[in-house]
Design a protein around this motif. Structure first.
Motif, short mmCIF file in Angstrom:
data_model
loop_
_atom_site.label_atom_id
_atom_site.label_comp_id
_atom_site.label_asym_id
_atom_site.label_seq_id
_atom_site.Cartn_x
_atom_site.Cartn_y
_atom_site.Cartn_z
N SER A 1 1.72 -19.72 -2.05
CA SER A 1 0.99 -19.51 -3.31
C SER A 1 -0.47 -19.14 -3.06
N ASP A 2 -1.12 -18.67 -4.10
CA ASP A 2 -2.54 -18.34 -4.00
C ASP A 2 -3.42 -19.58 -3.84
N LYS A 3 -2.85 -20.77 -4.02
CA LYS A 3 -3.62 -22.00 -3.80
C LYS A 3 -4.02 -22.16 -2.34
N SER A 4 -3.35 -21.43 -1.46
CA SER A 4 -3.70 -21.49 -0.03
C SER A 4 -4.26 -20.14 0.43
N ALA A 5 -4.96 -19.45 -0.49
CA ALA A 5 -5.37 -18.06 -0.25
C ALA A 5 -6.20 -17.85 1.01
N MET A 6 -6.90 -18.88 1.48
CA MET A 6 -7.77 -18.71 2.65
C MET A 6 -7.15 -19.32 3.91
N THR A 7 -5.87 -19.67 3.83
CA THR A 7 -5.20 -20.33 4.97
C THR A 7 -4.21 -19.38 5.62
N THR A 8 -4.47 -19.06 6.88
CA THR A 8 -3.49 -18.27 7.64
C THR A 8 -3.55 -18.67 9.11
N GLY A 9 -2.41 -18.58 9.79
CA GLY A 9 -2.35 -18.95 11.20
C GLY A 9 -2.29 -20.45 11.42
N SER A 10 -2.01 -21.19 10.35
CA SER A 10 -2.02 -22.65 10.49
C SER A 10 -0.61 -23.21 10.45
N SER A 11 -0.49 -24.46 10.94
CA SER A 11 0.77 -25.20 10.89
C SER A 11 0.55 -26.45 10.06
N LEU A 12 1.31 -26.57 8.99
CA LEU A 12 1.18 -27.73 8.10
C LEU A 12 2.25 -28.75 8.49
N MET A 13 1.79 -29.90 9.01
CA MET A 13 2.73 -30.94 9.40
C MET A 13 3.30 -31.61 8.15
N VAL A 14 4.62 -31.80 8.15
CA VAL A 14 5.27 -32.55 7.08
C VAL A 14 6.07 -33.63 7.81
N ASP A 15 5.33 -34.43 8.58
CA ASP A 15 5.96 -35.26 9.60
C ASP A 15 5.64 -36.74 9.45
N GLY A 16 5.05 -37.12 8.32
CA GLY A 16 4.73 -38.53 8.13
C GLY A 16 3.78 -39.09 9.18
#
Ligand code: NDP
Length: 244
Positions: free
Chosen positions: A224-239
């Protein structure tokens, strides 16, 4: 407030089951025009019944030529979720060539190929785009019997960074989500042994596995556009697994 993808065209791979299926449904309900790519026709038929409007695309992503033809004809898309993967667990000393090749073809080569096809169309159309690659905590930690799977996910993280670098000038963002265990079919096959799963949960600060929705929410955010300035990143969903 819910994210809106009204009018956006989205391709989700591995959309027959598990996380990919839930992403396809969520995107469709949020207004996107979704093409759901998967391998087993019956899964796509039941998905189309569950969520009318979703366009099925039945394909084995290990087949380079079939992928080229089918994905090329299905586009263009502004959103791409490379979610399909296989996990064949074998002790390192018993890894077979067939398992290695299958895992590399689906988990890594197909991501590169599908992304090439979709990104070329985005560039031709002149539209900005967002790509999310579904990686894993296994990209950054050694897990027993996961030699090939860990290797593909580690390579996928780096592939995503190079894609972010080269596609940024075309306003195409590329990010990964890296979940811990999720009890989908894949999760159940590999983590149903209570001793094995307890040992993993003990290493997760939040003390539980991820739910499918946890992963879906993070994918939708990165699309979504809510992350418009985020690229090349890894979002952990790992607790918190990776910091423990
Ligand atoms: P599932 O096995 O439940 O679903 C995977 C989907 O991908 C299935 O619909 C499958 O179709 C499809 N698929 C697999 N191979 C191909 C192929 N060659 N061509 C087309 N479609 C294919 O997996 P999950 O939902 O659990 O996993 C989704 C993603 O999340 C994967 O990238 C996985 O590595 C990652 N992940 C999963 C975790 C977990 O614990 N479950 C943890 C961390 C990351 P079919 O069944 O017909 O082959």
């Amino acid at each position: 407030p819910h994210l809106s993808f009204h009018g956006r065209r989205a391709l989700v791979t591995g959309a027959g089951k598990g996380i990919g299926r839930a992403v396809a449904v969520a995107l469709s309900r949020a207004g996107a025009r979704v093409t759901a790519l998967s391998r087993t026709a019956a899964d796509l038929e039941s998905l189309a019944r569950e969520c009318p409007g979703i366009e099925p695309l039945c394909l084995d992503l290990a087949d380079w030529d079939a992928t080229e033809a089918a994905v090329g004809a299905a586009g263009p898309f502004e959103l791409l979720v490379n979610n399909a993967a296989v996990a064949v667990l074998q002790p390192f000393l018993e890894v077979t060539r067939a398992a290695f090749d299958r895992c590399l073809d689906v988990n890594l080569r197909a991501v590169l190929h599908v992304s090439q096809i979709v990104a070329r169309q985005m560039i031709t159309q002149g539209t900005p785009g967002a790509i999310v690659n579904v990686s894993s905590q296994a990209s950054q930690r050694a897990l027993r019997d996961h030699a090939v799977y860990c290797s593909t996910k580690s390579a996928l993280d780096m592939l995503s960074k190079v894609m972010a670098m080269e596609l940024g000038p075309y306003k195409i963002r590329v990010n990964t989500v890296n979940p811990t265990v999720v009890m989908t079919d894949m999760g159940r096959i590999n983590w149903s042994d209570p001793q094995k799963s307890a040992a993993m949960i003990n290493r997760i600060p939040l003390g539980k596995f991820a739910e499918v929705d946890d992963v879906v929410n993070s994918i939708l955010f990165l699309l979504s556009d809510k992350s418009a300035m985020t690229t090349g990143s890894s979002l952990m969903v790992d607790g918190g697994f990776l910091v423990s």
